[in-house]
Write a protein that holds these residues in place. Structure first.
Motif, PDB file in Angstrom:
ATOM      1  N   TYR A 175     -21.447 -19.662  -6.272  1.00  0.00           N
ATOM      2  CA  TYR A 175     -22.087 -18.348  -6.104  1.00  0.00           C
ATOM      3  C   TYR A 175     -22.564 -17.801  -7.442  1.00  0.00           C
ATOM      4  CZ  TYR A 175     -22.376 -13.268  -5.735  1.00  0.00           C
ATOM      5  OH  TYR A 175     -22.796 -11.955  -5.821  1.00  0.00           O
ATOM      6  N   ILE A 178     -25.626 -19.660  -8.759  1.00  0.00           N
ATOM      7  CA  ILE A 178     -26.854 -19.242  -8.058  1.00  0.00           C
ATOM      8  C   ILE A 178     -27.261 -17.835  -8.464  1.00  0.00           C
ATOM      9  CG2 ILE A 178     -27.842 -18.739  -5.789  1.00  0.00           C
ATOM     10  CD1 ILE A 178     -26.014 -20.966  -4.674  1.00  0.00           C
ATOM     11  N   ARG A 179     -26.249 -16.975  -8.649  1.00  0.00           N
ATOM     12  CA  ARG A 179     -26.496 -15.557  -8.960  1.00  0.00           C
ATOM     13  C   ARG A 179     -27.226 -15.377 -10.292  1.00  0.00           C
ATOM     14  NH1 ARG A 179     -27.408 -10.797  -8.230  1.00  0.00           N
ATOM     15  NH2 ARG A 179     -25.986  -9.157  -7.578  1.00  0.00           N
ATOM     16  N   VAL A 180     -26.933 -16.227 -11.267  1.00  0.00           N
ATOM     17  CA  VAL A 180     -27.568 -16.072 -12.578  1.00  0.00           C
ATOM     18  C   VAL A 180     -28.959 -16.708 -12.620  1.00  0.00           C
ATOM     19  CG1 VAL A 180     -25.352 -15.974 -13.769  1.00  0.00           C
ATOM     20  CG2 VAL A 180     -26.517 -18.181 -13.547  1.00  0.00           C
ATOM     21  N   THR A 181     -29.384 -17.321 -11.512  1.00  0.00           N
ATOM     22  CA  THR A 181     -30.713 -17.928 -11.393  1.00  0.00           C
ATOM     23  C   THR A 181     -30.982 -18.932 -12.515  1.00  0.00           C
ATOM     24  OG1 THR A 181     -31.439 -15.749 -10.595  1.00  0.00           O
ATOM     25  CG2 THR A 181     -33.144 -17.434 -10.884  1.00  0.00           C
ATOM     26  N   PRO A 182     -30.381 -20.115 -12.418  1.00  0.00           N
ATOM     27  CA  PRO A 182     -30.547 -21.110 -13.497  1.00  0.00           C
ATOM     28  C   PRO A 182     -31.984 -21.610 -13.607  1.00  0.00           C
ATOM     29  CG  PRO A 182     -29.465 -22.080 -11.589  1.00  0.00           C
ATOM     30  CD  PRO A 182     -29.534 -20.607 -11.326  1.00  0.00           C
ATOM     31  N   ASN A 183     -32.350 -21.961 -14.827  1.00  0.00           N
ATOM     32  CA  ASN A 183     -33.648 -22.574 -15.090  1.00  0.00           C
ATOM     33  C   ASN A 183     -33.504 -24.073 -14.839  1.00  0.00           C
ATOM     34  OD1 ASN A 183     -35.882 -23.844 -16.364  1.00  0.00           O
ATOM     35  ND2 ASN A 183     -36.211 -22.015 -17.625  1.00  0.00           N
ATOM     36  N   LEU A 184     -33.940 -24.517 -13.663  1.00  0.00           N
ATOM     37  CA  LEU A 184     -33.698 -25.901 -13.263  1.00  0.00           C
ATOM     38  C   LEU A 184     -34.445 -26.895 -14.141  1.00  0.00           C
ATOM     39  CD1 LEU A 184     -33.679 -25.598  -9.362  1.00  0.00           C
ATOM     40  CD2 LEU A 184     -31.745 -25.661 -10.944  1.00  0.00           C
ATOM     41  N   GLU A 263     -27.253 -19.014 -18.927  1.00  0.00           N
ATOM     42  CA  GLU A 263     -28.141 -17.945 -18.473  1.00  0.00           C
ATOM     43  C   GLU A 263     -27.628 -16.548 -18.815  1.00  0.00           C
ATOM     44  OE1 GLU A 263     -31.111 -18.156 -17.330  1.00  0.00           O
ATOM     45  OE2 GLU A 263     -31.186 -20.339 -17.131  1.00  0.00           O
ATOM     46  N   TYR A 290     -23.919  -7.260 -12.615  1.00  0.00           N
ATOM     47  CA  TYR A 290     -24.083  -7.454 -11.170  1.00  0.00           C
ATOM     48  C   TYR A 290     -23.218  -6.543 -10.300  1.00  0.00           C
ATOM     49  CZ  TYR A 290     -26.280 -11.739 -12.841  1.00  0.00           C
ATOM     50  OH  TYR A 290     -27.081 -12.643 -13.502  1.00  0.00           O
ATOM     51  N   THR A 294     -18.991  -8.327  -7.586  1.00  0.00           N
ATOM     52  CA  THR A 294     -19.129  -9.666  -8.172  1.00  0.00           C
ATOM     53  C   THR A 294     -18.018  -9.930  -9.179  1.00  0.00           C
ATOM     54  OG1 THR A 294     -21.529  -9.714  -7.853  1.00  0.00           O
ATOM     55  CG2 THR A 294     -20.633 -11.152  -9.553  1.00  0.00           C
TER      56      THR A 294
END
Length: 439
Positions: A175, A178-184, A263, A290, A294
């Motif tokens: 979770y 995903i929450r920190v929105t990784p730079n794939l 991130e 957040y 969280t």
């Protein structure tokens, strides 16, 4: 659990069925236990710091760390299943020096680790319930709960509880990732083996590889394999699948926390402290970024991570100590079937070591950890993994192991790599100790 019971009964009868079992997910268990025990709060902090310092650059090192530990755990499990003997029985066959090292290691390591594990489990509880109890008393409570749980339950219940707590850890870490929105894009680039352009980058990288997922718990894996009821080569394929699941799970935990570090901390140029208190700092950052929900959710995952390490060591290392004592008792042999029968978990050595892990370390919670003992703890801990890798290489390339199950080229290469890696880290750990203040 029917298969486990049948196999245990066969082991008791002295004629275990070695017919190969098909590798199936329904048998998975010891791998979950070793993953939960091996990944402690300290591992998460180390990965967070790596992410905050280097971004995604060392993602490949975390993956290599999992592969190295897979080879060590697989070798330990293969020894137990192929010989029917326990790992300590194998060590004892190499000479008295192994017994001496192991005995000193267990006494010193258990004393200091007990305090560290209780303190680590107490930190998130104190943060979740501020003002309710002092940290030291939360630590005492965690130690006593762990003692009671392991004392009164056998492996089957222990495994189920560990599986639930691993589920909590998994949900929380994924979770957050995903929450920190990784730079794939950067994450995939981090799979390329590149060293950071920093001072001591090689040692930092080796430290991250060596710190992924467990120390003595790798040796305990073979004991949990036996406790599950797997005592012969018929379970070899199952064990190997189970082991891969263990370190795939470990890899997910580590990669997820590296994403969070990269991130949430690296991009904002935020540094956190080493040790468990770094996770409390992360809680404050998560709350600011957040919200409270969280942050509380993360604390629950933090507790699950710490408490699984506590009860995992309380059970696994006590099982190893019971085997250590049994090896020298007249008429008692260190065989995997004895572990499978569950008698070790009711023995006085098992319970004596449980008490050693719980009560003497409570003194350290209130008085601080003695300086010289901490140095010895650090040195012995650093020396254990080179000892494990080296002895497994020795045992699995000798006549002590049936020819069919001896090491192949890949196993030898991975164990040699592991031994060299941990030897370098061991030398660094010994070198860094403040020996001038010791004497």
């Amino acid at each position: 659990m029917a298969d486990t019971t049948e196999d245990t009964a066969a082991a008791r009868a002295g004629g275990p069925d070695s017919t190969p079992r098909k590798a199936s997910w329904k048998y998975i268990g010891p791998g979950i236990v070793v993953a939960a025990t091996g990944v402690g709060a300290g591992d998460l902090v180390a990965t967070l710091i790596a992410g905050s310092s280097f971004g995604y650059t060392l993602l490949w090192a975390a993956v290599v760390g999992c592969l190295v530990k897979i080879s060590l755990a697989e070798a330990a499990g293969r020894w137990h299943l192929s010989t029917g003997r326990t790992l300590f029985d194998g060590w004892a066959s190499l000479g008295r020096w192994t017994t001496s090292f192991f005995a000193v290691y267990l006494v010193v390591w258990g004393f200091v680790y007990g305090a560290a594990a209780m303190s680590s489990s107490a930190l998130p509880l104190q943060a979740l319930f501020p003002g309710f109890m002092d940290l030291e008393w939360w630590g005492v409570a965690c130690g006593l709960v762990g003692l009671a749980f392991v004392w009164f339950n056998k492996y089957a219940v222990f495994e189920k509880v560990m599986t639930v707590l691993v589920g909590v850890m998994f949900v929380v870490t994924v979770y957050l990732a995903i929450r920190v929105t990784p730079n794939l894009g950067e994450a995939f680039a981090g799979l390329l083996p590149v060293l950071p352009d920093e001072k001591d980058s090689i040692l930092n990288t080796l430290g991250l590889i060596g710190g992924v997922g467990g120390t003595i718990t790798l040796a305990a894996y073979g004991y949990w394999v036996n406790a599950k009821g797997w005592t012969d080569t018929g379970w070899m394929k199952v064990m190997r699948l189970d082991n891969r699941v263990a370190y795939a799970t470990t890899g997910i935990f580590v990669v997820a926390m590296l994403f969070v570090g990269a991130e949430l901390l690296h991009s904002a140029n935020v540094a956190i402290a080493g040790g468990d208190k770094g996770l409390i700092q992360l809680t404050d950052i998560l709350e600011a970024e957040y919200g409270t929900a969280t942050a509380k959710f993360f604390l629950i995952g933090f507790f699950a991570t710490s408490f699984t390490s506590l009860i995992g060591v309380w059970h696994g290392v006590s099982l190893m100590f019971a085997d250590f004592v049994a090896r020298f008792r007249r008429g008692d042999q260190a065989k995997g079937a004895r572990i499978a029968a569950g008698t070790r978990e009711r023995s006085w050595p098992f319970r004596a070591y449980l008490l050693w892990l719980t009560f003497p370390p409570i003194v350290l919670l209130f008085q601080g950890q003695p300086f010289r003992l901490i140095i010895l703890y650090g040195v012995l801990g650093a020396a254990f993994l080179p000892f494990l890798a080296g002895t497994l290489l020795w045992l699995l390339n000798s006549s002590r192991t049936p020819r069919e199950w001896r090491n192949g080229r890949l196993s030898n290469a991975m164990l040699a790599l592991a031994g060299l890696l941990f030897l370098v880290l061991c030398v660094k750990q010994i070198w860094d100790q403040p020996w001038s203040e010791f004497f």
